[in-house]
Design a protein around this motif. Structure first.
Motif, mmCIF file in Angstrom:
data_model
loop_
_atom_site.group_PDB
_atom_site.id
_atom_site.type_symbol
_atom_site.label_atom_id
_atom_site.label_comp_id
_atom_site.label_asym_id
_atom_site.label_seq_id
_atom_site.Cartn_x
_atom_site.Cartn_y
_atom_site.Cartn_z
ATOM 1 N N LEU B 507 0.832 -1.206 0.000
ATOM 2 C CA LEU B 507 0.000 0.000 0.000
ATOM 3 C C LEU B 507 0.867 1.256 0.000
ATOM 4 N N TYR B 508 1.909 1.234 0.840
ATOM 5 C CA TYR B 508 2.753 2.429 0.937
ATOM 6 C C TYR B 508 3.386 2.769 -0.412
ATOM 7 N N PHE B 509 3.916 1.761 -1.091
ATOM 8 C CA PHE B 509 4.631 2.056 -2.328
ATOM 9 C C PHE B 509 3.728 2.207 -3.544
ATOM 10 N N LYS B 510 2.527 1.610 -3.496
ATOM 11 C CA LYS B 510 1.648 1.708 -4.660
ATOM 12 C C LYS B 510 0.680 2.884 -4.553
ATOM 13 N N TYR B 511 0.299 3.234 -3.325
ATOM 14 C CA TYR B 511 -0.767 4.240 -3.206
ATOM 15 C C TYR B 511 -0.423 5.457 -2.359
ATOM 16 N N PHE B 512 0.611 5.353 -1.534
ATOM 17 C CA PHE B 512 0.873 6.485 -0.664
ATOM 18 C C PHE B 512 2.216 7.141 -0.956
ATOM 19 N N GLY B 513 2.594 7.056 -2.205
ATOM 20 C CA GLY B 513 3.706 7.865 -2.669
ATOM 21 C C GLY B 513 5.103 7.417 -2.275
ATOM 22 N N GLU B 517 13.526 4.598 -4.216
ATOM 23 C CA GLU B 517 14.738 4.807 -3.412
ATOM 24 C C GLU B 517 14.531 4.355 -1.971
ATOM 25 N N GLN B 518 13.243 4.316 -1.553
ATOM 26 C CA GLN B 518 12.971 3.957 -0.157
ATOM 27 C C GLN B 518 12.774 2.458 0.045
ATOM 28 N N TRP B 521 16.060 -2.742 1.374
ATOM 29 C CA TRP B 521 17.091 -3.539 0.681
ATOM 30 C C TRP B 521 16.833 -3.653 -0.820
ATOM 31 N N GLY B 522 16.211 -2.637 -1.374
ATOM 32 C CA GLY B 522 15.967 -2.659 -2.822
ATOM 33 C C GLY B 522 14.881 -3.622 -3.267
ATOM 34 N N ILE B 523 14.046 -4.095 -2.339
ATOM 35 C CA ILE B 523 13.000 -5.049 -2.709
ATOM 36 C C ILE B 523 11.739 -4.303 -3.144
ATOM 37 N N SER B 524 11.263 -4.614 -4.356
ATOM 38 C CA SER B 524 10.063 -3.950 -4.855
ATOM 39 C C SER B 524 8.821 -4.595 -4.238
#
Lengths: 84, 573
Positions: B507-513, B517-518, B521-524
């Motif tokens: 949710l954080y990476f898809k919808y909350f911007g 870079e964050q 460990w570089g895991i998408s």
């Protein structure tokens, strides 16, 4: 089946699982990803080996692993007289 | 006859076939409705599982995705096949021995808790529902693109067909239609691939063709690597990106595959434990036929594209180019006004400075949708019209078979896990069967409606489905079989921890911007399910160590499922 036999049967099952899962990990995460750059120095049927494992070979080995597992377990089930 | 008549004829024929099968395979008991009576031959089940598993995305989009990703595309190839090894070795035989109808059945009984059951039901519903909407969308797209029927009508026709055979036949009807659908989709996938392989490298086996030589005697892959570099792209067969993410995404897709309820329930339909193992082998073999062909198609198509469009004038492009431009899947924009196509990687700064700018190229001028690789294959290879029609029927078969399997999970979650096992345990078998039919009917309609107006999030939810399955079902089931110490408290807190961790990361990476870079460990987000699973394991064992052992009855049940003998057909309860 006696408790002792049940334990032995389960132990042998776990041994097979570990062996096959190591193989599973080796061909995909090992040869296909972590070791791919070094394996790419070699080639198989016109394809760099690391790339081949990543996009072809690992899948063939997966299929073989399952059939091998079927064979091992059928034999084990018979040995312990628990086959269905 | 032109393409359109062929398409109507072939698609119409396959639909009649599915309806005919449905009429022959009507379910008359809950056991038939949920698990096809538990009497499906392992080979037949393997074929049905393959169709169940390979969705519209596998059939239409995957080869194209790989084509643009090159080596990195391996994450889909290994990720969506390797899970079957886990299924065969760690889950399928034991769940078959357990012998009930659904995944929440197992979780609820093994962890002697209705809370666990409800957590499992909610997760199963969420995973299956997000997935099924994508299939409905696939049906609509296939119809609207080839039959000049509106997208909406395409979805409605798809819904009606699935409605008919799923409501009538339940798992029994679905199983036998899936067998037919597998035959249709694999034939449709292989025919163009074989022809393209023949044309490009002179061998009818695409899996060998990938290492073949072009007519000028040069190695195909070597040529492709060189072409890619010449146009500023990454070399096709290698990657400079970090292996961490590739590793985690591959693992998450494997673990997710092994934890997806609609795949797991297929193994409840075979008669014996040994059949469940065999069946997993057949399933993977049938899947592997498509999955080893896809990377070959990807290489052929990529080479073709790089070889044939760059620096060619627009007016000299082949006919299929213009056909596909009309669909919007191909776009050409003459940025520098020279009338020629420049197709290169305009994100590559060095390439821009050294080659593109000195030549007066002002950015990449060609936009290629990934779906075109499979859809336009027959035209590019100049195959007859009926092959194009076949590909449409194949795409529809892939979408419909997956949709039906998912809908069954939704229906059984509601009528069996929720109603029969929890809310109203005293309903009769007849009432349960009726409620199963009603809930699958409602589910089809809701899925169809969602397919008509796909919420914006649907495109991004694949990560969700796999991540959540990997972080919840997979560890909960594996621990339930392999650890006698694992108890209710451990499993529930583990599942919740895994689900919350995975869901909040996505949710954080898809919808909350959140930005790449964050990444931890570089895991998408696609790969975070792997970590979610580890969180689940750690929390489960931590909690189980300080809470009481499971009761003796449950220990007995675990000992029971570890021994193959005595597995009857999935029994009534």
């Amino acid at each position: 089946m006696s408790e002792h036999n049940a334990k032995k049967y389960w132990k042998q099952n776990i041994r097979y699982l570990l062996l096959l899962l190591i193989l599973w990990f080796a061909v995909s995460f090992g040869f296909g990803i972590l070791l791919a750059p070094s394996l790419n120095k070699f080639s198989i049927a016109g394809v760099k080996l690391g790339f081949w494992f990543a996009q072809q070979g690992s899948i063939y080995v997966f299929v073989i692993i399952i059939y091998f597992y079927v064979f091992l377990m059928n034999r084990l089930d018979k040995d312990y007289d628990v086959n269905d | 006859m032109d393409v359109q008549y062929w398409t109507f004829a072939i698609v119409g024929f396959t639909f009649l076939l599915y309806i005919y099968i449905a009429l022959r395979a009507k379910a008359s008991s809950t056991s038939e409705f949920y698990v096809a009576g538990g009497g499906v031959h392992p080979l037949v089940n393997g074929m049905a599982t393959a169709a169940d598993w390979m969705s519209a995305a596998s059939f239409i989009s995957m080869a194209g995705l790989i084509s643009f990703m090159g080596y990195q595309g391996a994450q889909y190839l290994m990720g969506w096949t390797g899970g079957y090894v886990l299924l065969a070795l760690l889950l399928a035989p034991y769940l078959r021995k357990f012998g009930k109808f659904t995944v929440p059945d197992f979780i609820g009984d093994r962890y002697y808790s209705d809370t666990a059951r409800i957590v499992a039901v909610v997760a199963a519903l969420f995973v299956s529902f997000t997935y099924v909407v994508g299939q409905m969308k696939g049906v609509g797209v296939a119809f609207s693109r080839f039959l000049e029927i509106d997208y909406e009508w395409g979805v409605i026709i798809g819904v009606l067909i699935v409605f008919f055979y799923a409501v009538l036949g339940g798992m029994k009807g679905i199983t036998y239609t899936q067998v037919a659908q597998y035959c249709v989709l694999i034939f449709a996938y292989l025919v163009p691939a074989i022809f393209i392989s023949l044309i490009m490298v002179g061998t009818p086996v695409p899996q060998l063709g990938i290492g073949g030589e072009l007519s000028n005697g040069n190695s195909l892959l070597h040529t492709l690597d060189q072409l890619s570099i010449d146009l500023g792209f990454q070399e096709y067969t290698t990657s400079k990106k970090s292996f961490t993410d590739l590793f985690f995404v591959t693992a998450a897709l494997m673990l997710g595959t092994a934890g997806l309820p609609h795949v797991i329930v297929r193994f409840f339909t075979v008669p014996k434990v040994s059949d469940a193992r065999k069946s997993a082998g057949w399933a993977l073999l049938f899947i592997a036929i498509l999955y080893t062909t896809a990377p070959a198609i990807a290489v052929f198509a990529r080479t073709n594209l790089l070889n044939s469009v760059n620096q060619i004038s627009y007016s000299e492009l082949p006919g299929w180019f213009n056909n596909w431009e009309q669909t919007g899947l191909l776009k050409y924009e003459d940025k520098n006004g020279d009338g020629k196509v420049q197709y290169y990687n305009d994100q590559n700064e060095t390439f821009n400075k050294e080659i593109a700018h000195p030549n007066g190229w002002q950015g990449n001028e060609l936009f290629v949708d990934q779906d075109i690789i499979v859809l336009a294959n027959p035209e590019i290879a100049q195959l007859p019209d009926w092959v194009i029609a076949l590909v449409v029927a194949g795409g529809l078969a892939a979408a419909l078979s997956t949709a039906a399997g998912l809908l069954l999970v939704i229906s059984s979650s509601i009528s069996h896990d929720f109603l029969k096992r929890w809310l109203k345990p005293d309903i009769t078998e007849k009432q349960e069967l009726l409620s199963a039919r009603i809930s699958i009917a409602v589910a089809v309609i809701i899925a169809g409606y969602a397919g008509l107006k796909p919420p914006g999030f649907v495109a991004q939810v694949v990560a969700f489905a796999f991540g959540l399955a990997a972080a919840s079902f997979f560890p909960a089931i594996v621990m339930g079989i392999f650890s006698k110490r694992m108890n209710m408290q451990g499993a529930i807190s583990g599942m919740i921890a895994g689900l919350v961790f995975t869901a909040s990361y996505i949710l954080y990476f898809k919808y909350f911007g959140g930005t790449p870079e964050q990444y931890l460990w570089g895991i998408s987000p696609e790969g975070i399910g792997t970590l979610g699973m580890i969180v689940n394991f750690i929390v489960s064992f931590g909690v189980a160590m300080v809470t009481p052992k499971p009761p003796p009855k449950v220990i007995e049940m675990i000992e029971e499922i570890r021994i193959p003998r005595g597995a009857e057909k999935a029994h009534k309860h």
